[in-house]
Design an enzyme around this catalytic site. Structure first.
Site: not given
Length: 527
Positions: A66, A278-279, A308, A421, A476, A523, A527
Protein backbone atom coordinates in the site's frame (compact mmCIF):
# COMPACT_ATOMS: atom_id res chain seq x y z
CA UNK A 1 11.14 26.08 -22.64
CA UNK A 2 12.54 23.43 -24.98
CA UNK A 3 11.01 20.00 -25.13
CA UNK A 4 12.60 17.94 -22.33
CA UNK A 5 14.85 15.04 -23.20
CA UNK A 6 13.76 11.88 -21.41
CA UNK A 7 16.56 10.53 -19.24
CA UNK A 8 14.72 8.80 -16.39
CA UNK A 9 11.51 6.77 -16.44
CA UNK A 10 9.38 5.36 -13.61
CA UNK A 11 7.43 2.25 -14.58
CA UNK A 12 4.72 0.63 -12.44
CA UNK A 13 2.09 -1.37 -14.28
CA UNK A 14 -0.60 -3.88 -13.42
CA UNK A 15 -1.18 -4.80 -17.09
CA UNK A 16 2.25 -5.93 -18.25
CA UNK A 17 1.27 -6.27 -21.91
CA UNK A 18 4.23 -5.08 -23.99
CA UNK A 19 6.05 -3.51 -21.04
CA UNK A 20 9.15 -5.67 -21.39
CA UNK A 21 9.60 -4.73 -25.03
CA UNK A 22 8.99 -1.04 -24.29
CA UNK A 23 11.43 -0.99 -21.35
CA UNK A 24 14.10 -2.65 -23.49
CA UNK A 25 13.68 0.03 -26.16
CA UNK A 26 13.84 2.78 -23.53
CA UNK A 27 17.03 1.30 -22.05
CA UNK A 28 18.52 1.06 -25.54
CA UNK A 29 18.00 4.80 -25.84
CA UNK A 30 19.96 5.39 -22.65
CA UNK A 31 16.96 6.01 -20.36
CA UNK A 32 17.35 4.96 -16.71
CA UNK A 33 14.54 2.67 -15.55
CA UNK A 34 13.05 2.94 -12.07
CA UNK A 35 10.35 0.51 -11.05
CA UNK A 36 8.26 -1.01 -8.26
CA UNK A 37 7.45 -4.47 -6.88
CA UNK A 38 6.12 -6.91 -9.44
CA UNK A 39 6.96 -4.68 -12.40
CA UNK A 40 10.60 -4.42 -11.28
CA UNK A 41 10.87 -8.19 -10.93
CA UNK A 42 9.21 -8.68 -14.33
CA UNK A 43 11.73 -6.39 -16.01
CA UNK A 44 14.71 -7.83 -14.17
CA UNK A 45 13.65 -11.33 -15.19
CA UNK A 46 14.04 -10.13 -18.77
CA UNK A 47 17.64 -9.09 -18.08
CA UNK A 48 17.03 -5.35 -17.76
CA UNK A 49 18.85 -3.11 -15.28
CA UNK A 50 16.22 -1.53 -13.06
CA UNK A 51 16.51 0.79 -10.06
CA UNK A 52 14.23 -0.29 -7.20
CA UNK A 53 11.90 2.49 -6.05
CA UNK A 54 13.10 1.81 -2.49
CA UNK A 55 16.58 2.97 -3.54
CA UNK A 56 15.04 6.27 -4.63
CA UNK A 57 12.86 6.90 -1.58
CA UNK A 58 15.06 5.32 1.09
CA UNK A 59 12.01 3.43 2.35
CA UNK A 60 11.04 -0.18 1.65
CA UNK A 61 7.66 -1.11 0.29
CA UNK A 62 5.39 -1.77 3.26
CA UNK A 63 1.82 -2.48 4.35
CA UNK A 64 1.36 -5.16 1.67
CA UNK A 65 2.47 -2.73 -1.02
CA UNK A 66 0.00 0.00 0.00
CA UNK A 67 2.93 2.31 0.63
CA UNK A 68 5.72 2.52 -1.90
CA UNK A 69 5.46 5.57 -4.21
CA UNK A 70 3.76 8.10 -1.91
CA UNK A 71 7.00 9.94 -1.19
CA UNK A 72 8.46 13.43 -1.87
CA UNK A 73 11.31 11.97 -3.91
CA UNK A 74 8.75 10.46 -6.27
CA UNK A 75 6.21 13.26 -6.38
CA UNK A 76 8.88 15.95 -6.27
CA UNK A 77 10.50 14.35 -9.30
CA UNK A 78 7.16 14.42 -11.11
CA UNK A 79 5.84 17.82 -10.02
CA UNK A 80 8.94 20.01 -10.10
CA UNK A 81 8.81 22.75 -12.72
CA UNK A 82 12.16 22.36 -14.41
CA UNK A 83 12.85 26.05 -15.06
CA UNK A 84 11.46 27.39 -11.77
CA UNK A 85 14.41 28.51 -9.58
CA UNK A 86 12.74 27.68 -6.26
CA UNK A 87 11.73 24.22 -7.52
CA UNK A 88 15.23 23.54 -8.79
CA UNK A 89 16.73 24.69 -5.48
CA UNK A 90 14.37 22.40 -3.53
CA UNK A 91 15.30 19.43 -5.72
CA UNK A 92 18.98 20.11 -5.13
CA UNK A 93 18.56 20.62 -1.39
CA UNK A 94 16.58 17.41 -0.91
CA UNK A 95 18.35 15.24 -3.47
CA UNK A 96 15.27 14.86 -5.68
CA UNK A 97 16.00 13.66 -9.19
CA UNK A 98 13.55 14.51 -11.99
CA UNK A 99 11.29 11.84 -13.46
CA UNK A 100 10.80 12.63 -17.13
CA UNK A 101 8.57 9.73 -18.13
CA UNK A 102 5.88 7.98 -16.08
CA UNK A 103 4.39 4.71 -17.31
CA UNK A 104 1.59 3.54 -15.02
CA UNK A 105 -1.59 1.56 -15.35
CA UNK A 106 -3.80 0.90 -12.39
CA UNK A 107 -4.73 -2.04 -10.20
CA UNK A 108 -7.40 -4.18 -11.93
CA UNK A 109 -10.35 -3.02 -9.85
CA UNK A 110 -12.88 -3.54 -12.66
CA UNK A 111 -11.72 -7.10 -13.39
CA UNK A 112 -11.70 -7.95 -9.68
CA UNK A 113 -15.30 -6.81 -9.25
CA UNK A 114 -16.37 -8.55 -12.48
CA UNK A 115 -14.84 -11.79 -11.19
CA UNK A 116 -17.10 -11.62 -8.13
CA UNK A 117 -14.25 -11.37 -5.64
CA UNK A 118 -15.01 -10.62 -1.96
CA UNK A 119 -15.30 -7.01 -0.83
CA UNK A 120 -11.91 -7.08 0.90
CA UNK A 121 -10.21 -8.21 -2.32
CA UNK A 122 -11.97 -5.50 -4.32
CA UNK A 123 -10.83 -2.86 -1.84
CA UNK A 124 -7.24 -4.08 -2.06
CA UNK A 125 -7.47 -3.50 -5.80
CA UNK A 126 -8.28 0.19 -5.34
CA UNK A 127 -5.07 1.86 -6.47
CA UNK A 128 -3.86 4.86 -4.45
CA UNK A 129 -0.28 5.53 -5.45
CA UNK A 130 -0.94 5.00 -9.15
CA UNK A 131 -3.62 7.69 -9.55
CA UNK A 132 -1.58 10.08 -7.38
CA UNK A 133 1.45 9.71 -9.64
CA UNK A 134 -0.60 9.91 -12.80
CA UNK A 135 -2.32 13.11 -11.73
CA UNK A 136 0.98 14.66 -10.69
CA UNK A 137 2.67 13.81 -13.98
CA UNK A 138 -0.31 14.98 -16.03
CA UNK A 139 -0.42 18.28 -14.14
CA UNK A 140 3.25 18.83 -14.96
CA UNK A 141 2.93 17.77 -18.60
CA UNK A 142 5.00 20.79 -19.60
CA UNK A 143 7.96 18.72 -18.41
CA UNK A 144 6.76 15.14 -17.92
CA UNK A 145 5.43 12.56 -20.38
CA UNK A 146 2.79 10.26 -18.90
CA UNK A 147 1.56 7.02 -20.49
CA UNK A 148 -1.35 4.97 -19.13
CA UNK A 149 -2.30 2.75 -22.05
CA UNK A 150 -0.21 -0.03 -23.69
CA UNK A 151 -1.79 1.04 -26.98
CA UNK A 152 0.34 4.22 -26.77
CA UNK A 153 3.71 2.48 -26.30
CA UNK A 154 4.66 2.37 -29.96
CA UNK A 155 3.65 5.99 -30.50
CA UNK A 156 5.87 6.95 -27.55
CA UNK A 157 8.87 5.29 -29.19
CA UNK A 158 8.08 6.92 -32.52
CA UNK A 159 7.85 10.30 -30.77
CA UNK A 160 11.24 9.79 -29.07
CA UNK A 161 12.89 8.86 -32.35
CA UNK A 162 11.36 11.82 -34.19
CA UNK A 163 12.50 14.29 -31.54
CA UNK A 164 15.96 13.00 -30.65
CA UNK A 165 14.96 11.52 -27.31
CA UNK A 166 12.38 14.18 -26.39
CA UNK A 167 8.61 14.47 -26.76
CA UNK A 168 6.58 17.39 -28.06
CA UNK A 169 4.24 19.48 -25.94
CA UNK A 170 1.30 18.50 -28.14
CA UNK A 171 2.00 14.80 -27.49
CA UNK A 172 2.41 15.32 -23.75
CA UNK A 173 -0.74 17.44 -23.55
CA UNK A 174 -2.82 14.82 -25.36
CA UNK A 175 -1.60 12.03 -23.08
CA UNK A 176 -2.16 14.22 -20.01
CA UNK A 177 -5.81 14.69 -20.98
CA UNK A 178 -6.15 10.93 -21.52
CA UNK A 179 -4.58 10.38 -18.11
CA UNK A 180 -7.14 12.54 -16.29
CA UNK A 181 -9.94 10.79 -18.18
CA UNK A 182 -8.45 7.45 -17.10
CA UNK A 183 -8.28 8.36 -13.41
CA UNK A 184 -11.78 9.88 -13.59
CA UNK A 185 -13.15 6.65 -15.07
CA UNK A 186 -11.34 4.63 -12.43
CA UNK A 187 -12.74 6.70 -9.58
CA UNK A 188 -16.20 6.60 -11.16
CA UNK A 189 -16.12 2.78 -11.20
CA UNK A 190 -15.14 2.70 -7.53
CA UNK A 191 -17.76 5.26 -6.51
CA UNK A 192 -20.50 3.43 -8.41
CA UNK A 193 -19.50 0.10 -6.83
CA UNK A 194 -19.51 1.60 -3.34
CA UNK A 195 -22.87 3.31 -3.82
CA UNK A 196 -24.40 0.13 -5.23
CA UNK A 197 -23.23 -1.87 -2.21
CA UNK A 198 -25.13 0.61 -0.04
CA UNK A 199 -28.25 0.34 -2.19
CA UNK A 200 -27.87 3.94 -3.38
CA UNK A 201 -29.14 3.61 -6.97
CA UNK A 202 -29.59 7.38 -7.29
CA UNK A 203 -26.46 8.71 -5.53
CA UNK A 204 -26.00 12.37 -4.53
CA UNK A 205 -23.16 12.66 -7.03
CA UNK A 206 -23.45 10.59 -10.20
CA UNK A 207 -20.19 9.42 -11.73
CA UNK A 208 -20.59 8.23 -15.31
CA UNK A 209 -17.61 6.57 -16.99
CA UNK A 210 -17.07 5.11 -20.42
CA UNK A 211 -14.25 4.09 -22.74
CA UNK A 212 -14.56 4.99 -26.41
CA UNK A 213 -15.10 1.82 -28.40
CA UNK A 214 -15.82 3.35 -31.79
CA UNK A 215 -15.94 6.69 -33.56
CA UNK A 216 -18.62 7.11 -36.20
CA UNK A 217 -18.46 9.14 -39.38
CA UNK A 218 -21.38 11.16 -38.03
CA UNK A 219 -24.34 10.98 -35.67
CA UNK A 220 -28.06 10.80 -36.44
CA UNK A 221 -27.38 13.29 -39.24
CA UNK A 222 -24.23 14.14 -41.23
CA UNK A 223 -23.69 17.45 -39.41
CA UNK A 224 -23.53 15.71 -35.99
CA UNK A 225 -20.52 14.02 -34.37
CA UNK A 226 -20.84 10.67 -32.61
CA UNK A 227 -18.92 7.92 -30.83
CA UNK A 228 -19.79 4.74 -28.95
CA UNK A 229 -18.54 4.42 -25.37
CA UNK A 230 -18.42 1.19 -23.40
CA UNK A 231 -19.25 1.29 -19.70
CA UNK A 232 -17.47 -0.93 -17.15
CA UNK A 233 -18.76 -4.41 -16.41
CA UNK A 234 -21.37 -4.44 -19.16
CA UNK A 235 -21.31 -8.22 -19.81
CA UNK A 236 -23.11 -9.40 -22.98
CA UNK A 237 -24.23 -6.16 -24.57
CA UNK A 238 -24.43 -4.26 -27.82
CA UNK A 239 -21.49 -2.05 -26.84
CA UNK A 240 -19.31 -5.11 -26.25
CA UNK A 241 -20.51 -7.05 -29.32
CA UNK A 242 -18.03 -8.39 -31.85
CA UNK A 243 -18.57 -7.21 -35.41
CA UNK A 244 -17.85 -10.19 -37.63
CA UNK A 245 -18.40 -8.54 -40.98
CA UNK A 246 -20.01 -5.65 -42.80
CA UNK A 247 -19.59 -1.94 -43.26
CA UNK A 248 -18.78 0.49 -40.50
CA UNK A 249 -21.64 0.86 -38.04
CA UNK A 250 -23.46 4.17 -37.85
CA UNK A 251 -24.97 5.90 -34.84
CA UNK A 252 -28.46 4.92 -35.98
CA UNK A 253 -27.36 1.32 -36.64
CA UNK A 254 -26.14 0.98 -33.07
CA UNK A 255 -29.20 2.63 -31.53
CA UNK A 256 -31.56 0.39 -33.51
CA UNK A 257 -29.48 -2.74 -32.94
CA UNK A 258 -29.52 -2.11 -29.19
CA UNK A 259 -33.32 -1.71 -29.25
CA UNK A 260 -33.61 -5.06 -31.07
CA UNK A 261 -31.18 -6.80 -28.72
CA UNK A 262 -32.99 -5.47 -25.62
CA UNK A 263 -36.33 -6.69 -26.98
CA UNK A 264 -35.30 -10.28 -27.77
CA UNK A 265 -33.50 -10.47 -24.42
CA UNK A 266 -36.80 -9.70 -22.69
CA UNK A 267 -38.73 -12.49 -24.41
CA UNK A 268 -39.11 -15.98 -22.98
CA UNK A 269 -36.16 -18.11 -24.03
CA UNK A 270 -37.86 -21.49 -24.31
CA UNK A 271 -38.71 -20.83 -27.98
CA UNK A 272 -36.79 -19.23 -30.85
CA UNK A 273 -37.69 -15.55 -31.07
CA UNK A 274 -36.82 -12.77 -33.45
CA UNK A 275 -37.38 -9.01 -33.67
CA UNK A 276 -37.20 -6.67 -36.64
CA UNK A 277 -36.56 -3.02 -35.69
CA UNK A 278 -36.83 0.16 -37.70
CA UNK A 279 -36.03 3.57 -36.22
CA UNK A 280 -35.86 2.10 -32.70
CA UNK A 281 -39.40 0.67 -32.95
CA UNK A 282 -40.36 -2.97 -33.57
CA UNK A 283 -42.00 -3.54 -36.93
CA UNK A 284 -42.30 -7.28 -36.40
CA UNK A 285 -41.70 -9.67 -33.51
CA UNK A 286 -42.45 -13.38 -33.38
CA UNK A 287 -41.68 -16.75 -31.87
CA UNK A 288 -41.62 -19.99 -33.79
CA UNK A 289 -40.59 -23.61 -33.72
CA UNK A 290 -37.45 -22.49 -35.53
CA UNK A 291 -35.74 -19.16 -36.12
CA UNK A 292 -36.67 -19.15 -39.78
CA UNK A 293 -40.34 -19.64 -38.88
CA UNK A 294 -40.07 -16.78 -36.35
CA UNK A 295 -38.50 -14.56 -39.03
CA UNK A 296 -41.20 -15.27 -41.60
CA UNK A 297 -43.94 -14.56 -39.07
CA UNK A 298 -42.27 -11.35 -37.86
CA UNK A 299 -41.70 -10.14 -41.43
CA UNK A 300 -45.38 -10.64 -42.25
CA UNK A 301 -46.35 -7.94 -39.71
CA UNK A 302 -44.88 -5.12 -41.80
CA UNK A 303 -42.77 -6.25 -44.78
CA UNK A 304 -42.50 -2.69 -46.09
CA UNK A 305 -40.92 -1.25 -42.93
CA UNK A 306 -38.61 -4.25 -42.56
CA UNK A 307 -36.65 -3.06 -45.63
CA UNK A 308 -33.40 -1.57 -44.32
CA UNK A 309 -34.17 -2.73 -40.78
CA UNK A 310 -32.31 -4.45 -37.97
CA UNK A 311 -32.87 -8.10 -37.03
CA UNK A 312 -32.07 -9.62 -33.62
CA UNK A 313 -32.45 -13.26 -32.60
CA UNK A 314 -32.39 -14.93 -29.20
CA UNK A 315 -30.18 -17.89 -30.10
CA UNK A 316 -27.40 -18.91 -32.48
CA UNK A 317 -28.08 -17.81 -36.04
CA UNK A 318 -28.27 -20.75 -38.49
CA UNK A 319 -27.64 -20.87 -42.24
CA UNK A 320 -31.27 -21.31 -43.24
CA UNK A 321 -32.40 -18.25 -41.27
CA UNK A 322 -29.42 -16.21 -42.48
CA UNK A 323 -30.35 -17.06 -46.06
CA UNK A 324 -33.97 -16.00 -45.52
CA UNK A 325 -33.01 -12.74 -43.80
CA UNK A 326 -30.58 -11.86 -46.59
CA UNK A 327 -33.43 -11.93 -49.14
CA UNK A 328 -34.56 -8.58 -47.69
CA UNK A 329 -32.18 -5.64 -47.47
CA UNK A 330 -31.09 -5.71 -43.81
CA UNK A 331 -28.65 -3.30 -42.22
CA UNK A 332 -27.60 -5.29 -39.15
CA UNK A 333 -28.14 -8.76 -37.69
CA UNK A 334 -27.59 -9.21 -33.94
CA UNK A 335 -27.21 -12.70 -32.45
CA UNK A 336 -25.62 -14.31 -29.42
CA UNK A 337 -23.65 -16.56 -31.79
CA UNK A 338 -23.72 -17.75 -35.41
CA UNK A 339 -22.88 -21.19 -36.78
CA UNK A 340 -20.40 -21.78 -39.60
CA UNK A 341 -23.17 -22.12 -42.15
CA UNK A 342 -24.64 -18.73 -41.25
CA UNK A 343 -21.20 -17.11 -41.40
CA UNK A 344 -20.67 -18.58 -44.86
CA UNK A 345 -24.05 -17.35 -46.11
CA UNK A 346 -23.53 -13.81 -44.83
CA UNK A 347 -19.97 -13.66 -46.17
CA UNK A 348 -21.65 -13.42 -49.56
CA UNK A 349 -23.47 -10.29 -48.33
CA UNK A 350 -20.49 -8.11 -47.33
CA UNK A 351 -22.60 -5.03 -46.62
CA UNK A 352 -24.61 -6.76 -43.90
CA UNK A 353 -23.18 -6.05 -40.45
CA UNK A 354 -23.21 -9.13 -38.21
CA UNK A 355 -22.83 -8.49 -34.48
CA UNK A 356 -22.26 -11.36 -32.05
CA UNK A 357 -22.93 -10.51 -28.42
CA UNK A 358 -21.86 -13.78 -26.79
CA UNK A 359 -25.14 -14.00 -24.89
CA UNK A 360 -28.36 -12.19 -24.04
CA UNK A 361 -28.99 -9.46 -21.50
CA UNK A 362 -30.23 -10.41 -18.07
CA UNK A 363 -33.82 -9.12 -18.38
CA UNK A 364 -34.07 -8.49 -14.66
CA UNK A 365 -30.75 -6.69 -14.32
CA UNK A 366 -31.09 -3.13 -13.07
CA UNK A 367 -28.85 -0.85 -15.09
CA UNK A 368 -28.73 2.91 -15.25
CA UNK A 369 -30.03 4.83 -18.24
CA UNK A 370 -28.69 8.33 -18.84
CA UNK A 371 -30.46 10.93 -20.95
CA UNK A 372 -28.96 14.35 -21.39
CA UNK A 373 -31.00 17.51 -21.01
CA UNK A 374 -29.86 21.10 -21.35
CA UNK A 375 -27.58 21.79 -18.41
CA UNK A 376 -27.57 18.27 -17.01
CA UNK A 377 -28.83 14.73 -17.40
CA UNK A 378 -31.60 12.43 -16.24
CA UNK A 379 -30.68 9.17 -14.58
CA UNK A 380 -33.05 6.25 -14.14
CA UNK A 381 -32.90 2.50 -13.73
CA UNK A 382 -33.67 0.40 -16.78
CA UNK A 383 -37.27 -0.78 -17.09
CA UNK A 384 -36.69 -4.31 -15.79
CA UNK A 385 -40.38 -4.94 -15.09
CA UNK A 386 -41.55 -8.27 -16.47
CA UNK A 387 -45.20 -9.22 -16.08
CA UNK A 388 -46.19 -12.87 -15.65
CA UNK A 389 -49.55 -14.65 -15.51
CA UNK A 390 -49.61 -14.41 -11.71
CA UNK A 391 -49.44 -10.60 -11.93
CA UNK A 392 -52.62 -10.24 -13.98
CA UNK A 393 -56.02 -9.20 -12.70
CA UNK A 394 -59.05 -10.21 -14.76
CA UNK A 395 -61.47 -7.26 -14.77
CA UNK A 396 -64.10 -8.40 -17.30
CA UNK A 397 -66.87 -10.97 -17.09
CA UNK A 398 -64.92 -13.26 -19.38
CA UNK A 399 -61.45 -14.54 -18.48
CA UNK A 400 -58.89 -15.03 -21.26
CA UNK A 401 -58.45 -18.52 -22.66
CA UNK A 402 -55.01 -20.14 -22.39
CA UNK A 403 -54.14 -19.24 -25.99
CA UNK A 404 -55.21 -15.64 -25.43
CA UNK A 405 -53.28 -15.45 -22.16
CA UNK A 406 -50.02 -16.51 -23.82
CA UNK A 407 -50.52 -13.93 -26.57
CA UNK A 408 -51.42 -11.21 -24.06
CA UNK A 409 -48.20 -11.71 -22.12
CA UNK A 410 -46.17 -11.76 -25.34
CA UNK A 411 -47.89 -8.60 -26.60
CA UNK A 412 -47.19 -6.75 -23.35
CA UNK A 413 -43.50 -7.71 -23.51
CA UNK A 414 -43.32 -6.27 -27.02
CA UNK A 415 -45.29 -3.13 -26.07
CA UNK A 416 -42.61 -2.39 -23.47
CA UNK A 417 -40.19 -1.79 -26.37
CA UNK A 418 -42.49 0.32 -28.55
CA UNK A 419 -42.39 4.12 -28.28
CA UNK A 420 -45.38 5.54 -26.42
CA UNK A 421 -48.22 5.69 -27.07
CA UNK A 422 -47.86 2.01 -27.92
CA UNK A 423 -50.46 -0.44 -29.22
CA UNK A 424 -49.47 -3.99 -30.18
CA UNK A 425 -51.72 -6.62 -31.80
CA UNK A 426 -50.55 -10.25 -31.44
CA UNK A 427 -51.86 -13.55 -32.75
CA UNK A 428 -50.38 -16.98 -32.06
CA UNK A 429 -47.08 -15.66 -30.75
CA UNK A 430 -46.45 -13.10 -33.47
CA UNK A 431 -47.18 -9.42 -33.85
CA UNK A 432 -49.76 -8.60 -36.52
CA UNK A 433 -49.97 -4.83 -36.04
CA UNK A 434 -47.93 -2.20 -34.18
CA UNK A 435 -48.81 1.44 -33.56
CA UNK A 436 -46.00 3.57 -32.12
CA UNK A 437 -45.18 7.05 -30.90
CA UNK A 438 -48.52 8.75 -31.45
CA UNK A 439 -49.83 11.65 -29.42
CA UNK A 440 -53.12 9.82 -28.74
CA UNK A 441 -53.63 6.17 -27.93
CA UNK A 442 -56.61 5.81 -30.25
CA UNK A 443 -54.43 6.97 -33.17
CA UNK A 444 -51.88 4.26 -32.33
CA UNK A 445 -54.69 1.68 -32.30
CA UNK A 446 -55.97 2.87 -35.69
CA UNK A 447 -52.52 2.98 -37.27
CA UNK A 448 -51.69 -0.52 -36.03
CA UNK A 449 -54.97 -1.87 -37.43
CA UNK A 450 -54.44 -0.06 -40.73
CA UNK A 451 -50.94 -1.49 -41.12
CA UNK A 452 -52.28 -4.94 -40.30
CA UNK A 453 -54.85 -4.60 -43.08
CA UNK A 454 -52.14 -3.52 -45.52
CA UNK A 455 -49.94 -6.46 -44.48
CA UNK A 456 -52.85 -8.87 -45.01
CA UNK A 457 -53.41 -7.45 -48.48
CA UNK A 458 -49.70 -7.83 -49.30
CA UNK A 459 -49.85 -11.45 -48.15
CA UNK A 460 -52.90 -12.13 -50.32
CA UNK A 461 -55.19 -12.74 -47.35
CA UNK A 462 -58.83 -11.72 -47.36
CA UNK A 463 -59.15 -10.92 -43.65
CA UNK A 464 -57.19 -8.41 -41.56
CA UNK A 465 -54.35 -9.99 -39.60
CA UNK A 466 -55.86 -8.54 -36.45
CA UNK A 467 -59.01 -10.69 -36.64
CA UNK A 468 -58.86 -13.07 -33.67
CA UNK A 469 -55.83 -11.33 -32.20
CA UNK A 470 -55.20 -9.80 -28.77
CA UNK A 471 -54.05 -6.26 -28.07
CA UNK A 472 -51.63 -4.72 -25.57
CA UNK A 473 -51.44 -1.09 -24.51
CA UNK A 474 -48.31 0.18 -22.75
CA UNK A 475 -50.40 2.49 -20.52
CA UNK A 476 -54.06 2.65 -19.56
CA UNK A 477 -56.80 3.54 -22.03
CA UNK A 478 -57.87 7.05 -20.94
CA UNK A 479 -61.15 6.60 -22.84
CA UNK A 480 -62.99 3.63 -24.28
CA UNK A 481 -62.34 4.78 -27.87
CA UNK A 482 -58.95 3.05 -28.16
CA UNK A 483 -60.38 -0.23 -26.93
CA UNK A 484 -63.38 0.10 -29.24
CA UNK A 485 -61.02 0.67 -32.20
CA UNK A 486 -59.15 -2.51 -31.27
CA UNK A 487 -62.44 -4.41 -30.94
CA UNK A 488 -63.48 -3.25 -34.40
CA UNK A 489 -60.16 -4.57 -35.69
CA UNK A 490 -61.16 -8.04 -34.45
CA UNK A 491 -59.38 -8.51 -31.10
CA UNK A 492 -60.75 -10.95 -28.55
CA UNK A 493 -58.70 -9.97 -25.48
CA UNK A 494 -56.94 -6.93 -24.05
CA UNK A 495 -54.00 -6.36 -21.69
CA UNK A 496 -53.33 -2.95 -20.19
CA UNK A 497 -52.02 -1.48 -16.92
CA UNK A 498 -55.34 -0.04 -15.73
CA UNK A 499 -55.53 2.93 -13.41
CA UNK A 500 -57.60 5.38 -15.44
CA UNK A 501 -60.40 7.36 -13.81
CA UNK A 502 -62.52 5.87 -16.63
CA UNK A 503 -61.55 2.24 -16.05
CA UNK A 504 -65.18 1.36 -15.38
CA UNK A 505 -66.19 2.82 -18.73
CA UNK A 506 -63.44 0.87 -20.53
CA UNK A 507 -64.33 -2.37 -18.73
CA UNK A 508 -67.99 -1.91 -19.64
CA UNK A 509 -67.04 -1.42 -23.30
CA UNK A 510 -65.03 -4.66 -23.19
CA UNK A 511 -67.88 -6.59 -21.56
CA UNK A 512 -70.35 -5.20 -24.07
CA UNK A 513 -68.24 -6.68 -26.87
CA UNK A 514 -67.47 -9.99 -25.16
CA UNK A 515 -63.77 -9.23 -24.74
CA UNK A 516 -61.58 -10.58 -21.99
CA UNK A 517 -59.42 -7.91 -20.36
CA UNK A 518 -56.65 -8.09 -17.77
CA UNK A 519 -54.89 -5.33 -15.83
CA UNK A 520 -51.16 -5.58 -15.12
CA UNK A 521 -50.73 -2.71 -12.67
CA UNK A 522 -47.44 -2.00 -14.49
CA UNK A 523 -46.93 0.74 -17.06
CA UNK A 524 -44.25 0.70 -19.77
CA UNK A 525 -43.90 4.23 -21.15
CA UNK A 526 -40.91 4.50 -23.50
CA UNK A 527 -39.90 7.96 -24.66
Amino acid sequence: MTDPTIRRALISVSDKTGIGELARELARRGITLVSTGGTRRHLQDQGLAVVDIAEVTGFPEMMDGRLKTLHPKVHGGLLAVRDHPEHVAAMTAHDIAPIDLLIVNLYPFEATVAAGQPEAECIENIDIGGPAMLRAAAKNHASVTVVTDPADYQELLTELDANIGATTLAFRRRLAAKTYATTARYDAMIATWMFERQGATMPPIAAVAGTRAMTMRYGENPHQQAALYRTPGAGPSLAAARQVQGKELSYNNIADADAAFELVSDLDRDRPALAIIKHANPCGVATGATLIEAYRRALKTDPVSAFGGIVAVNRALDAETATEISRVFTEVIVAPEADDGALKVLAGKPNVRLLLTGGLLDPKAVRSIVKTVSGGFLLQSRDAGLVGAADLKVVTKRSPMDRELADLLFAFRVAKHVKSNAIVYVKNGATVGIGAGQMSRVDSARIAASKASAAALAAGETEPLTKGSVVASDAFFPFADGLITAAEAGVTAVIQPGGSVRDDEVIAAADERGLAMVFTGVRHFRH
